[in-house]
Design a protein around this motif. Structure first.
Motif, PDB file in Angstrom:
ATOM      1  N   SER A 145       9.124   2.152 -17.191  1.00 62.79           N
ATOM      2  CA  SER A 145       8.282   1.842 -16.040  1.00 62.79           C
ATOM      3  C   SER A 145       9.124   1.291 -14.902  1.00 62.79           C
ATOM      4  O   SER A 145      10.146   0.626 -15.128  1.00 62.79           O
ATOM      5  N   ILE A 146       8.687   1.595 -13.695  1.00 61.56           N
ATOM      6  CA  ILE A 146       9.313   1.097 -12.466  1.00 61.56           C
ATOM      7  C   ILE A 146       8.221   0.444 -11.632  1.00 61.56           C
ATOM      8  O   ILE A 146       7.162   1.045 -11.405  1.00 61.56           O
ATOM      9  N   LYS A 147       8.475  -0.773 -11.179  1.00 62.39           N
ATOM     10  CA  LYS A 147       7.522  -1.482 -10.326  1.00 62.39           C
ATOM     11  C   LYS A 147       8.246  -1.940  -9.069  1.00 62.39           C
ATOM     12  O   LYS A 147       9.228  -2.675  -9.144  1.00 62.39           O
ATOM     13  N   ILE A 148       7.791  -1.479  -7.912  1.00 59.37           N
ATOM     14  CA  ILE A 148       8.368  -1.933  -6.652  1.00 59.37           C
ATOM     15  C   ILE A 148       7.975  -3.399  -6.463  1.00 59.37           C
ATOM     16  O   ILE A 148       6.821  -3.769  -6.657  1.00 59.37           O
ATOM     17  N   ASN A 149       8.943  -4.216  -6.081  1.00 60.35           N
ATOM     18  CA  ASN A 149       8.706  -5.653  -6.003  1.00 60.35           C
ATOM     19  C   ASN A 149       9.061  -6.169  -4.605  1.00 60.35           C
ATOM     20  O   ASN A 149      10.073  -6.839  -4.402  1.00 60.35           O
ATOM     21  N   ARG A 150       8.206  -5.847  -3.639  1.00 59.61           N
ATOM     22  CA  ARG A 150       8.311  -6.398  -2.282  1.00 59.61           C
ATOM     23  C   ARG A 150       6.921  -6.910  -1.885  1.00 59.61           C
ATOM     24  O   ARG A 150       6.276  -6.363  -0.978  1.00 59.61           O
ATOM     25  N   PRO A 151       6.414  -7.910  -2.570  1.00 61.42           N
ATOM     26  CA  PRO A 151       5.027  -8.326  -2.351  1.00 61.42           C
ATOM     27  C   PRO A 151       4.720  -8.770  -0.927  1.00 61.42           C
ATOM     28  O   PRO A 151       3.620  -8.530  -0.429  1.00 61.42           O
ATOM     29  N   LYS A 152       5.670  -9.431  -0.253  1.00 61.18           N
ATOM     30  CA  LYS A 152       5.407  -9.892   1.112  1.00 61.18           C
ATOM     31  C   LYS A 152       5.221  -8.724   2.068  1.00 61.18           C
ATOM     32  O   LYS A 152       4.525  -8.845   3.085  1.00 61.18           O
ATOM     33  N   GLN A 153       5.845  -7.598   1.755  1.00 54.93           N
ATOM     34  CA  GLN A 153       5.727  -6.386   2.586  1.00 54.93           C
ATOM     35  C   GLN A 153       4.725  -5.408   1.998  1.00 54.93           C
ATOM     36  O   GLN A 153       4.667  -4.244   2.426  1.00 54.93           O
ATOM     37  N   LEU A 154       3.918  -5.850   1.044  1.00 52.73           N
ATOM     38  CA  LEU A 154       2.967  -4.979   0.348  1.00 52.73           C
ATOM     39  C   LEU A 154       3.660  -3.731  -0.190  1.00 52.73           C
ATOM     40  O   LEU A 154       3.132  -2.623  -0.151  1.00 52.73           O
ATOM     41  N   ASN A 155       4.894  -3.945  -0.674  1.00 50.07           N
ATOM     42  CA  ASN A 155       5.696  -2.876  -1.284  1.00 50.07           C
ATOM     43  C   ASN A 155       5.999  -1.724  -0.326  1.00 50.07           C
ATOM     44  O   ASN A 155       6.088  -0.556  -0.742  1.00 50.07           O
ATOM     45  N   ALA A 156       6.141  -2.030   0.948  1.00 50.71           N
ATOM     46  CA  ALA A 156       6.500  -1.003   1.927  1.00 50.71           C
ATOM     47  C   ALA A 156       7.805  -0.329   1.510  1.00 50.71           C
ATOM     48  O   ALA A 156       8.739  -0.971   1.006  1.00 50.71           O
ATOM     49  N   LEU A 157       7.876   0.969   1.747  1.00 50.10           N
ATOM     50  CA  LEU A 157       9.003   1.783   1.283  1.00 50.10           C
ATOM     51  C   LEU A 157      10.075   1.889   2.357  1.00 50.10           C
ATOM     52  O   LEU A 157       9.860   2.517   3.401  1.00 50.10           O
ATOM     53  N   ASN A 158      11.225   1.288   2.109  1.00 48.76           N
ATOM     54  CA  ASN A 158      12.354   1.476   3.007  1.00 48.76           C
ATOM     55  C   ASN A 158      13.447   2.267   2.292  1.00 48.76           C
ATOM     56  O   ASN A 158      13.270   2.710   1.153  1.00 48.76           O
ATOM     57  N   THR A 159      14.584   2.442   2.954  1.00 50.43           N
ATOM     58  CA  THR A 159      15.653   3.250   2.370  1.00 50.43           C
ATOM     59  C   THR A 159      16.180   2.640   1.081  1.00 50.43           C
ATOM     60  O   THR A 159      16.468   3.357   0.110  1.00 50.43           O
ATOM     61  N   GLN A 160      16.287   1.323   1.035  1.00 46.91           N
ATOM     62  CA  GLN A 160      16.768   0.680  -0.191  1.00 46.91           C
ATOM     63  C   GLN A 160      15.824   0.939  -1.356  1.00 46.91           C
ATOM     64  O   GLN A 160      16.270   1.246  -2.465  1.00 46.91           O
ATOM     65  N   VAL A 161      14.525   0.832  -1.115  1.00 44.50           N
ATOM     66  CA  VAL A 161      13.556   1.128  -2.171  1.00 44.50           C
ATOM     67  C   VAL A 161      13.719   2.568  -2.644  1.00 44.50           C
ATOM     68  O   VAL A 161      13.747   2.847  -3.847  1.00 44.50           O
ATOM     69  N   MET A 162      13.811   3.494  -1.690  1.00 49.31           N
ATOM     70  CA  MET A 162      13.959   4.908  -2.043  1.00 49.31           C
ATOM     71  C   MET A 162      15.194   5.122  -2.912  1.00 49.31           C
ATOM     72  O   MET A 162      15.124   5.786  -3.958  1.00 49.31           O
ATOM     73  N   GLU A 163      16.313   4.559  -2.502  1.00 45.66           N
ATOM     74  CA  GLU A 163      17.554   4.765  -3.244  1.00 45.66           C
ATOM     75  C   GLU A 163      17.482   4.127  -4.628  1.00 45.66           C
ATOM     76  O   GLU A 163      17.980   4.705  -5.612  1.00 45.66           O
ATOM     77  N   ALA A 218       1.900   0.763  -2.820  1.00 47.08           N
ATOM     78  CA  ALA A 218       2.813   0.744  -1.673  1.00 47.08           C
ATOM     79  C   ALA A 218       1.966   1.009  -0.438  1.00 47.08           C
ATOM     80  O   ALA A 218       1.248   2.008  -0.377  1.00 47.08           O
ATOM     81  N   ALA A 219       2.050   0.105   0.522  1.00 48.01           N
ATOM     82  CA  ALA A 219       1.173   0.188   1.689  1.00 48.01           C
ATOM     83  C   ALA A 219       1.786   1.003   2.817  1.00 48.01           C
ATOM     84  O   ALA A 219       1.440   0.816   3.982  1.00 48.01           O
ATOM     85  N   GLY A 220       2.713   1.884   2.477  1.00 50.72           N
ATOM     86  CA  GLY A 220       3.278   2.766   3.486  1.00 50.72           C
ATOM     87  C   GLY A 220       4.779   2.627   3.582  1.00 50.72           C
ATOM     88  O   GLY A 220       5.425   1.866   2.843  1.00 50.72           O
ATOM     89  N   ALA A 221       5.352   3.368   4.534  1.00 55.20           N
ATOM     90  CA  ALA A 221       6.778   3.233   4.831  1.00 55.20           C
ATOM     91  C   ALA A 221       6.995   1.946   5.621  1.00 55.20           C
ATOM     92  O   ALA A 221       6.070   1.385   6.208  1.00 55.20           O
ATOM     93  N   ASP A 222       8.239   1.477   5.624  1.00 58.02           N
ATOM     94  CA  ASP A 222       8.574   0.244   6.320  1.00 58.02           C
ATOM     95  C   ASP A 222       8.722   0.538   7.812  1.00 58.02           C
ATOM     96  O   ASP A 222       9.720   1.118   8.244  1.00 58.02           O
ATOM     97  N   ILE A 223       7.738   0.121   8.607  1.00 60.54           N
ATOM     98  CA  ILE A 223       7.714   0.460  10.033  1.00 60.54           C
ATOM     99  C   ILE A 223       8.869  -0.200  10.780  1.00 60.54           C
ATOM    100  O   ILE A 223       9.375   0.351  11.766  1.00 60.54           O
ATOM    101  N   ARG A 224       9.306  -1.371  10.335  1.00 58.00           N
ATOM    102  CA  ARG A 224      10.440  -2.018  11.001  1.00 58.00           C
ATOM    103  C   ARG A 224      11.684  -1.141  10.934  1.00 58.00           C
ATOM    104  O   ARG A 224      12.468  -1.094  11.879  1.00 58.00           O
ATOM    105  N   GLU A 225      11.857  -0.445   9.843  1.00 55.83           N
ATOM    106  CA  GLU A 225      13.012   0.447   9.713  1.00 55.83           C
ATOM    107  C   GLU A 225      12.812   1.717  10.537  1.00 55.83           C
ATOM    108  O   GLU A 225      13.753   2.227  11.153  1.00 55.83           O
ATOM    109  N   LEU A 226      11.595   2.222  10.576  1.00 54.77           N
ATOM    110  CA  LEU A 226      11.330   3.479  11.280  1.00 54.77           C
ATOM    111  C   LEU A 226      11.332   3.326  12.795  1.00 54.77           C
ATOM    112  O   LEU A 226      11.732   4.244  13.524  1.00 54.77           O
ATOM    113  N   ALA A 227      10.874   2.181  13.292  1.00 57.43           N
ATOM    114  CA  ALA A 227      10.664   2.018  14.734  1.00 57.43           C
ATOM    115  C   ALA A 227      11.951   2.118  15.551  1.00 57.43           C
ATOM    116  O   ALA A 227      11.911   2.431  16.739  1.00 57.43           O
ATOM    117  N   VAL A 228      13.106   1.870  14.929  1.00 59.68           N
ATOM    118  CA  VAL A 228      14.378   1.893  15.672  1.00 59.68           C
ATOM    119  C   VAL A 228      15.055   3.261  15.603  1.00 59.68           C
ATOM    120  O   VAL A 228      16.133   3.445  16.173  1.00 59.68           O
TER     121      VAL A 228
END
Length: 256
Positions: free
Chosen positions: A15-33, A61-71
């Motif tokens: 099993s794999i569990k994404i653990n970014r609770p403050k970001q509602l498990n938003a998906l950034n490049t590090q998560v993907m990798e 996962a509440a979506g992709a990480d917008i902070r990473e995408l916006a730039v």
């Protein structure tokens, strides 16, 4: 080992569990990798027969990480082939189960759809709300959602950005089961253990044939299924499975 994930192995189930609770498990490049690295390792192990992607308390996962995408700009997105690691994850041949609790929005919904089975808790919420931020789904959402629920429902969800609850997701074919919240992980492990208990080569053949249905005509899909069916005869699992049936005993696939 991983900064954004928790991993666990129970028997032949990983099993794999994404653990970014403050970001509602938003998906950034590090998560993907890290998801790709963990899943690839499990897929390469002969001791693992099924993989579960688990949900957090509030979100799968509440979506992709917008902070990473916006730039980003067109050049940077194209040069990095942004999101391509998710294609590699989806292509892994290990059976994958998404156990979704809470929000699965945008990239989270797309990640769930990369799995072979989606199990939803009663409080699960799915959506592709990218238009609300001036964007469109970019990890396969327009394609996988349309294949799963049909053009009408996909257009409705994508063009309005609305969320659908677990029961509606079940009705339109986005998920396969709705499960009480406190039973979600137990049922997911039961399903995964069942799949992992079957011969891995036969499971992969079945997955390949089902996936073929999304990418071929009926005639070519049936031809592929028939050729695969013929090819499995003589494999140890086929011989053991049919012998066990005729002898009225449980099959021993581990020894096949």
């Amino acid at each position: 080992m991983f900064e954004t994930l928790e991993t666990e192995v129970t028997g032949r189930v990983a099993s794999i569990k994404i653990n970014r609770p403050k970001q509602l498990n938003a998906l950034n490049t590090q998560v993907m990798e890290e998801v790709l690295a963990a899943a690839s390792g499990f897929a390469a192990s002969p001791d693992i027969g099924c993989l579960i992607l688990k949900s957090g308390e509030r979100a799968f996962a509440a979506g992709a990480d917008i902070r990473e995408l916006a730039v980003q700009d067109h050049a940077s997105m194209r040069a990095s082939n942004f999101f391509s690691g998710w294609d590699q994850f989806a292509a892994l041949r290990i059976p994958k189960i998404a156990a979704v609790r809470g929000y699965a929005l945008g990239g989270g919904c797309e990640l769930a759809m990369m799995c072979d089975v989606i199990l939803a808790s009663e409080n699960a919420r799915f959506g592709q709300p990218e238009l609300k931020i001036g964007c469109i789904p970019g990890i396969g959402g327009t394609q996988r959602l349309t294949r799963l629920v049909g053009r009408a429902c996909a257009m409705d969800m994508i063009l309005t950005g609305r969320m659908v609850g677990a029961e509606e997701a079940l009705r339109i074919g986005l998920v396969s089961r709705v499960i009480a919240d406190d039973q979600l992980e137990a049922v997911a492990h039961e399903v995964a253990a069942t799949i992992a208990g079957y011969p891995g080569d036969i499971v992969q053949m079945a997955r390949d044939c089902v996936n073929m249905a999304e990418n071929s005509t009926l005639d070519s899909g049936i031809r592929h299924e028939r050729q695969t069916y013929h090819a499995l005869y003589g494999l140890p699992a086929q011989r053991e499975g049919m012998a066990a049936f005729l002898e009225k005993r449980a099959p021993n696939f581990n020894g096949a």
